[in-house]
Enzyme design. Sequence first.
Site, PDB file in Angstrom:
ATOM      1  CB  SER A 195      -0.982  -0.006   1.169  1.00 29.29           C
ATOM      2  OG  SER A 195      -0.340  -0.361   2.360  1.00 29.29           O
ATOM      3  CG  HIS A 223      -3.716  -1.027  -2.379  1.00 31.68           C
ATOM      4  ND1 HIS A 223      -4.268   0.222  -2.297  1.00 31.68           N
ATOM      5  CD2 HIS A 223      -3.357  -1.363  -1.120  1.00 31.68           C
ATOM      6  CE1 HIS A 223      -4.224   0.641  -1.041  1.00 31.68           C
ATOM      7  NE2 HIS A 223      -3.685  -0.305  -0.310  1.00 31.68           N
ATOM      8  CE  LYS A 255      -7.569   0.849   0.781  1.00 31.40           C
ATOM      9  NZ  LYS A 255      -7.105  -0.057   1.813  1.00 31.40           N
TER      10      LYS A 255
HETATM   11  C1  PLP Z   1      -7.039  -0.197   3.218  1.00 29.95           C
HETATM   12  C2  PLP Z   1      -6.417  -1.503   3.519  1.00 29.95           C
HETATM   13  C3  PLP Z   1      -6.966  -2.373   4.463  1.00 29.95           C
HETATM   14  C4  PLP Z   1      -8.120  -1.965   5.333  1.00 29.95           C
HETATM   15  O1  PLP Z   1      -9.299  -1.976   4.644  1.00 29.95           O
HETATM   16  P1  PLP Z   1     -10.516  -1.085   5.194  1.00 29.95           P
HETATM   17  O2  PLP Z   1     -11.708  -1.614   4.513  1.00 29.95           O
HETATM   18  O3  PLP Z   1     -10.192   0.315   4.831  1.00 29.95           O
HETATM   19  O4  PLP Z   1     -10.541  -1.291   6.687  1.00 29.95           O
HETATM   20  C5  PLP Z   1      -6.388  -3.600   4.613  1.00 29.95           C
HETATM   21  N1  PLP Z   1      -5.303  -3.971   3.902  1.00 29.95           N
HETATM   22  C6  PLP Z   1      -4.726  -3.141   3.012  1.00 29.95           C
HETATM   23  C7  PLP Z   1      -3.522  -3.588   2.271  1.00 29.95           C
HETATM   24  C8  PLP Z   1      -5.255  -1.885   2.805  1.00 29.95           C
HETATM   25  O5  PLP Z   1      -4.680  -1.049   1.953  1.00 29.95           O
END
Ligand code: PLP
Length: 405
Positions: A195, A223, A255
């Site tokens: 990330s 992602h 995302k």
């Molecule tokens: C954003 C993210 C999460 C958390 O997800 P949410 O739904 O925002 O709680 C978990 N793992 C990764 C790699 C992320 O980028």
Amino acid sequence: MTSDAFNLAAGLELRRQQHLYRQPKIIASPQGARVQCDGQELLSFCSNDYLGMANNPQVIEAFKRGLDAYGVGSGASHLVCGHSRVHQELEESLAEITGRERALLFSTGYMANMGTITALIGKTDSVYEDKLNHASLLEGGLASRASFKRYHHNDVARLEVLLQKEKKLKQATNPKNPKAKDPHRQLIVTDTVFSMDGDIAPLCDLSSMADKYNAWLMVDDAHGFGCLGEGGSGTLNELALSQQDVPVYMATLGKAIGTSGAFVAGSSALIETLIQFARTYIYTTAMPPALAAATLESLKIVQRDEWRREKLDQLIQRFRLGAAQLSLPIMDSNTAIQPLVVGDADKALAISEHLWRKGFWVTAIRPPTVAKGSARLRITLNSLHEEQDVDALLDAVAAGFSLVA
Ligand SMILES: *Cc1c(COP(=O)(O)O)cnc(C)c1O
């Protein structure tokens, strides 16, 4: 006792002095290439809405139809009475898209990771994690109380050393019968697309390593899902890694899919196990059904609209080429996450503030989110950007870098 027994003020002051103090900015518009903040319009290069779905009109309409059909709240957890037909349809659709037997919804990705890891392993087991894994994966590993081992970023050789050590240890503690079937579970856990770096884990090698040491591989495709693979079906699809190769697949919906929530996909036995034992699934209110309806609509569009991924790829290539021409410190990433490492937190902050004044929103990511000395601008591209937006950003970033040089 005084009311300041915890001395919070001093801790906050220290945080400020270290240039690590953080504050949310208040946004006054939907997500998009351009957003409103502080009475100003900014070109945003920091959201994870990679395909521009968070404010998509068809998704909004589906959300409204969901509200008409189901109201606002789900009323209870999935196992009590909060699991509606549209939740069920979404789970079935996610299983089909990812090519897994079944899928299970969680309210957030953070909870999916915490709940899944703690449901699968415990005190007598071992967990192996990449040092740059998302906080929720690390947290899940620690909360599981399994023996917790971290390996250097993407360092499969180092992972093997750790697995080998563990194997020897087991044989030493069970010398009479080293080949005895051991109930001890080993879970290897990694982000697919990292990330804060944008690079992709060596998933095929990790899968072989898991196989060799009788471990399981769990991946977090937050992602990758939506952006990579056929129809956006995720990073594993691109690499043709099956449910057999990677038994635990997790991805988020907040995302590239543009809504909110997360899911885990895998074998029927895995999903049944999570339903029985994942506490963050059991003891929480199901996501609003209308959100599930909006997500179903978004998934359809994301699968269909190849142009969104193509456009994103064009922007990524343009950014990388332009940044290289300006001698900006790009990283080894071909994804929408294009970080520029600055080093010191105060310098990263200064460039971010310079960009803000010029009308660009780029967040400075600082420790402890990233390692000390590796503060960076985390630039993210999305399919709503235009090529001239990227060019304008590059010019402003180059000027920012020369300010702190
Ligand atoms: C954003 C993210 C999460 C958390 O997800 P949410 O739904 O925002 O709680 C978990 N793992 C990764 C790699 C992320 O980028």
